[in-house]
Enzyme design. Structure first.
Site, mmCIF file in Angstrom:
data_model
loop_
_atom_site.group_PDB
_atom_site.id
_atom_site.type_symbol
_atom_site.label_atom_id
_atom_site.label_comp_id
_atom_site.label_asym_id
_atom_site.label_seq_id
_atom_site.Cartn_x
_atom_site.Cartn_y
_atom_site.Cartn_z
ATOM 1 N N LYS A 259 0.888 -1.308 -0.124
ATOM 2 C CA LYS A 259 -0.107 -0.070 -0.062
ATOM 3 C C LYS A 259 0.939 1.092 0.144
ATOM 4 O O LYS A 259 1.729 1.315 1.008
ATOM 5 C CB LYS A 259 -0.835 0.125 1.181
ATOM 6 C CG LYS A 259 -1.711 1.313 1.354
ATOM 7 C CD LYS A 259 -2.582 1.441 2.713
ATOM 8 C CE LYS A 259 -3.258 2.461 3.003
ATOM 9 N NZ LYS A 259 -4.337 2.765 4.222
ATOM 10 N N ASP A 264 -2.501 10.231 3.204
ATOM 11 C CA ASP A 264 -4.082 10.130 3.416
ATOM 12 C C ASP A 264 -4.754 10.957 4.272
ATOM 13 O O ASP A 264 -4.622 10.991 5.314
ATOM 14 C CB ASP A 264 -4.128 8.577 4.227
ATOM 15 C CG ASP A 264 -5.419 7.980 4.559
ATOM 16 O OD1 ASP A 264 -6.210 8.621 3.771
ATOM 17 O OD2 ASP A 264 -5.585 6.985 5.023
ATOM 18 N N LYS A 271 -10.184 13.045 7.576
ATOM 19 C CA LYS A 271 -10.031 12.820 8.877
ATOM 20 C C LYS A 271 -9.738 14.063 9.867
ATOM 21 O O LYS A 271 -9.519 15.425 9.249
ATOM 22 C CB LYS A 271 -8.170 12.232 8.957
ATOM 23 C CG LYS A 271 -8.234 10.889 8.219
ATOM 24 C CD LYS A 271 -6.934 10.256 8.353
ATOM 25 C CE LYS A 271 -6.401 9.094 7.749
ATOM 26 N NZ LYS A 271 -7.274 7.882 8.458
ATOM 27 N N ASP A 282 1.465 6.340 5.523
ATOM 28 C CA ASP A 282 0.532 5.286 4.796
ATOM 29 C C ASP A 282 1.036 4.750 3.424
ATOM 30 O O ASP A 282 0.345 3.943 2.907
ATOM 31 C CB ASP A 282 -0.770 6.277 4.651
ATOM 32 C CG ASP A 282 -1.903 5.330 4.901
ATOM 33 O OD1 ASP A 282 -1.779 4.256 5.614
ATOM 34 O OD2 ASP A 282 -3.039 5.627 4.239
ATOM 35 N N ASP A 341 -12.246 7.405 3.294
ATOM 36 C CA ASP A 341 -10.894 6.983 4.162
ATOM 37 C C ASP A 341 -10.702 5.494 4.358
ATOM 38 O O ASP A 341 -9.597 5.368 4.583
ATOM 39 C CB ASP A 341 -11.305 7.558 5.637
ATOM 40 C CG ASP A 341 -9.891 7.825 6.419
ATOM 41 O OD1 ASP A 341 -8.915 7.608 5.767
ATOM 42 O OD2 ASP A 341 -10.197 7.872 7.448
ATOM 43 N N GLU A 343 -9.467 3.883 1.923
ATOM 44 C CA GLU A 343 -8.901 3.900 0.427
ATOM 45 C C GLU A 343 -7.887 2.728 0.227
ATOM 46 O O GLU A 343 -7.608 2.419 -0.906
ATOM 47 C CB GLU A 343 -8.279 5.288 0.372
ATOM 48 C CG GLU A 343 -6.875 5.543 0.747
ATOM 49 C CD GLU A 343 -6.481 5.225 2.394
ATOM 50 O OE1 GLU A 343 -7.650 5.483 2.898
ATOM 51 O OE2 GLU A 343 -5.657 5.213 2.704
ATOM 52 N N ARG A 345 -7.575 -0.404 0.908
ATOM 53 C CA ARG A 345 -8.205 -1.652 0.400
ATOM 54 C C ARG A 345 -8.674 -1.397 -1.046
ATOM 55 O O ARG A 345 -8.907 -2.187 -1.975
ATOM 56 C CB ARG A 345 -9.317 -2.058 1.267
ATOM 57 C CG ARG A 345 -10.472 -1.243 1.507
ATOM 58 C CD ARG A 345 -11.437 -1.515 2.465
ATOM 59 N NE ARG A 345 -10.898 -0.733 3.843
ATOM 60 C CZ ARG A 345 -11.509 -0.901 4.860
ATOM 61 N NH1 ARG A 345 -12.710 -1.795 5.170
ATOM 62 N NH2 ARG A 345 -10.985 -0.648 6.165
HETATM 63 N N1 BES Z 1 -4.266 4.656 6.678
HETATM 64 C C1 BES Z 1 -5.393 4.297 7.590
HETATM 65 C C2 BES Z 1 -5.229 3.702 8.624
HETATM 66 C C3 BES Z 1 -4.441 3.814 9.607
HETATM 67 C C4 BES Z 1 -4.602 4.789 10.668
HETATM 68 C C5 BES Z 1 -2.861 3.586 9.785
HETATM 69 C C6 BES Z 1 -3.817 5.107 11.744
HETATM 70 C C7 BES Z 1 -2.276 4.240 10.728
HETATM 71 C C8 BES Z 1 -2.723 4.752 11.722
HETATM 72 C C9 BES Z 1 -6.536 3.974 6.786
HETATM 73 O O1 BES Z 1 -6.513 4.326 5.385
HETATM 74 C C10 BES Z 1 -7.881 4.270 7.225
HETATM 75 O O2 BES Z 1 -8.199 5.476 7.470
HETATM 76 N N2 BES Z 1 -8.627 3.522 7.655
HETATM 77 C C11 BES Z 1 -9.772 3.570 8.339
HETATM 78 C C12 BES Z 1 -10.685 2.704 8.085
HETATM 79 C C13 BES Z 1 -12.355 3.077 8.198
HETATM 80 C C14 BES Z 1 -12.874 4.198 7.464
HETATM 81 C C15 BES Z 1 -13.188 1.711 8.025
HETATM 82 C C16 BES Z 1 -9.670 3.496 10.152
HETATM 83 O O3 BES Z 1 -8.883 2.472 10.372
HETATM 84 O O4 BES Z 1 -10.232 4.171 10.760
HETATM 85 ZN ZN ZN Z 2 -4.920 4.811 4.493
HETATM 86 MN MN MN Z 3 -7.665 6.122 5.220
#
Ligand code: BES
Ligand code: ZN
Ligand code: MN
Length: 488
Positions: A259, A264, A271, A282, A341, A343, A345
């Site tokens: 990834k 992000d 966010k 990210d 968010d 993204e 996946r």
């Molecule tokens: N990049 C983030 C996950 C992340 C968060 C990695 C904090 C490292 C530290 C990912 O893209 C994300 O935003 N995931 C969301 C998914 C949700 C919207 C289903 C999450 O984990 O809150």
């Molecule tokens: Zn992310």
């Molecule tokens: Mn995200």
């Protein structure tokens, strides 16, 4: 940093800093006629695991300094050895020395061989002796002065130590590069930058680097990837690195997918601002699969490897994807994007479907995919998902052996239910908690028929906060895994 092997006796060697256990240091001091001095300067030293002590023999001595490793008697457990070498590496960081000689012979580690001992020592050094100062004025950053470390071996262990050095040198190069890529600020490290960096691997004749631009990805039908990248001014890229290291060039490759979200923001599901700067990390999945590729190439592993990086920036804009948009993925499945968010996946599902054309022996993706992985396992273990037990166990074992651990998580059908979409084949978010598992289940829909593993490294790739940068994890686990595959 240059690692090497030497079999010259400790008494005869010349070095800025000898690293050894108390008994060995004592012996060498005696051989140099400095027994009394050594005794007085170590009289207060607590010879325990985690302690180290620096003895200054003076600039005219062939061995100028000694760094005594505490707690290393004749035989120790591997946990204790790991702690001791970590402390030693940390101690060495502040020692002014250009060269060091590390004695491995004085301590046996229960149930482990010399190769393990040498590898654990080099890996501790590599992890600690890293700093990222590219964006500061030069000079006053406490740059590390050490540039060569020789591991001491005897005639019997020389081969194993040399092998550990070849692997350790590759790992160091890969790790430093991976951490540099990840630590770069997001105005430097964008998808084009990742491509430019990845192209450096192509200097090796066994490596070819190609890429897909947005036009090509659009034509191929990577609607999920395109949905993420479309909000950004920085064009997305799919980067493909092929390393042909196996004796038989038609051997099925290990395929790694990373990834590479270079920033992000969350997109339209923006966010909150606290901690958003950490989202430059990210792309750690991408950095670390590139890093382990570099390690494999440098260590000349006899393996075929394909590394795919899905590089994009997730931004809100007038062109950005809206919550509720439905896109068609490369696999043909449609996805309802209920949260922009989620993204990672989306870029990964197209990269994973694309990976199938390389007919992988195994397919492994690495991603800072979910905050939920941090909730579940913190910074101590990467979340390991796999649809194949042999693959899962091989990764877990590689994690144990390298000290870069993982912990297996379930992919049960029950978790799939939440991904049901009202309007498309699948939704990009689930319901009912277990966010890391649900995200893995989403990816699993795009890897049917493959031996596939997914590593959610949101907790391990960067610890977060202002003090800590990228760790390079799970490079250690993956490199060990690749070595095992190459030598199987
Ligand atoms: N990049 C983030 C996950 C992340 C968060 C990695 C904090 C490292 C530290 C990912 O893209 C994300 O935003 N995931 C969301 C998914 C949700 C919207 C289903 C999450 O984990 O809150
Ligand atoms: Zn992310
Ligand atoms: Mn995200």
């Amino acid at each position: 940093m240059k690692y090497s092997t030497t079999t010259i006796t400790l008494a005869e060697s010349r070095t800025d800093c000898l690293i050894a256990n108390l008994k060995q240091c004592q012996q060498v001091a005696r051989q140099h006629g400095a027994a009394r001095f050594f005794e007085t300067s170590t009289s207060d030293f607590d010879d325990k695991i985690g302690q180290t002590h620096l003895v200054n023999l003076g600039p005219s001595s062939p061995i100028k300094k000694m760094l005594v490793i505490g707690g290393l008697g004749a035989s120790v457990t591997r946990e204790d050895f790991s702690k001791a070498v970590k402390a030693t590496a940390t101690g060495l960081k502040s020692v002014k020395a250009k060269s060091a000689l590390w004695a491995l012979t004085g301590t046996r580690v229960k149930a482990e061989d010399v190769y393990w001992k040498a590898s654990a020592s080099l890996s501790a050094l590599s992890n600690v002796l890293y700093s990222f100062n590219q964006h500061r004025q030069p000079g006053k950053n406490g740059d590390i002065s050490l540039n060569t470390v020789a591991l001491h071996a005897d005639a019997r262990t020389r081969g194993s130590v040399a092998r550990a050095v070849r692997h350790g040198q590759g790992a160091k190069a890969g790790l430093d590069w991976a951490r540099d890529l990840a630590n770069q600020p997001p105005n430097v490290c964008n998808p084009s930058y990742l491509l430019k960096e990845a192209r450096k691997l192509g200097r090796n004749p066994k490596v070819t680097v190609t890429s897909l631009d947005e036009k090509k990805m659009g034509e191929l039908g990577m609607g999920a990837f395109m949905a993420v990248t479309r909000g950004s001014e920085n064009p997305g890229r799919m980067i493909i690195v092929r390393y042909r290291g196996a004796r038989n060039s038609s051997d099925a490759p290990v395929v790694l997918v990373g990834k590479g979200i270079t920033f992000d923001t969350g997109g339209i599901n923006l966010k909150s601002s606290g901690g958003m700067q950490d989202m430059k990390y990210d792309m750690c999945g991408a950095a670390n699969v590139l890093g382990v590729t570099r390690a494999a190439v440098d260590a000349r592993l006899a393996i075929n490897l394909v590394t795919i990086v899905a590089a994009a920036e997730n931004m809100p804009s007038g062109r950005a994807t809206r919550p509720g948009d439905i896109v068609e993925t490369l696999s043909g499945k449609t996805v309802e994007i209920l949260n922009t968010d989620a993204e990672g996946r989306l870029v990964l599902c197209d990269a994973l479907a694309y990976a199938a054309r390389f007919k992988p022996k195994v397919l492994i993706d690495v991603a800072t995919l979910t905050g939920a992985a941090i909730m579940a396992l913190g910074a101590h273990a990467s979340a390991v998902y796999a649809n194949d037990d042999t693959l899962a166990n091989a990764l877990l074992e590689a994690g144990e052996a390298s000290g870069d651990r993982g912990w297996r998580m379930p992919l049960w059908d029950e978790y799939q239910v939440g991904l049901k979409s009202q309007f498309a084949d699948v939704s990009n978010i689930g319901k009912g908690g277990a966010g890391s598992i649900v995200a893995a289940c989403f990816l699993g829909r795009f890897t049917e028929g493959q031996k596939w593993a997914h590593l959610d490294v949101a907790g391990t790739a960067f610890p977060g906060g202002p003090q800590n940068g990228a760790t390079g994890r799970p490079l250690g686990m993956l490199f060990r895994f690749l070595i095992d595959q190459a030598e199987a």
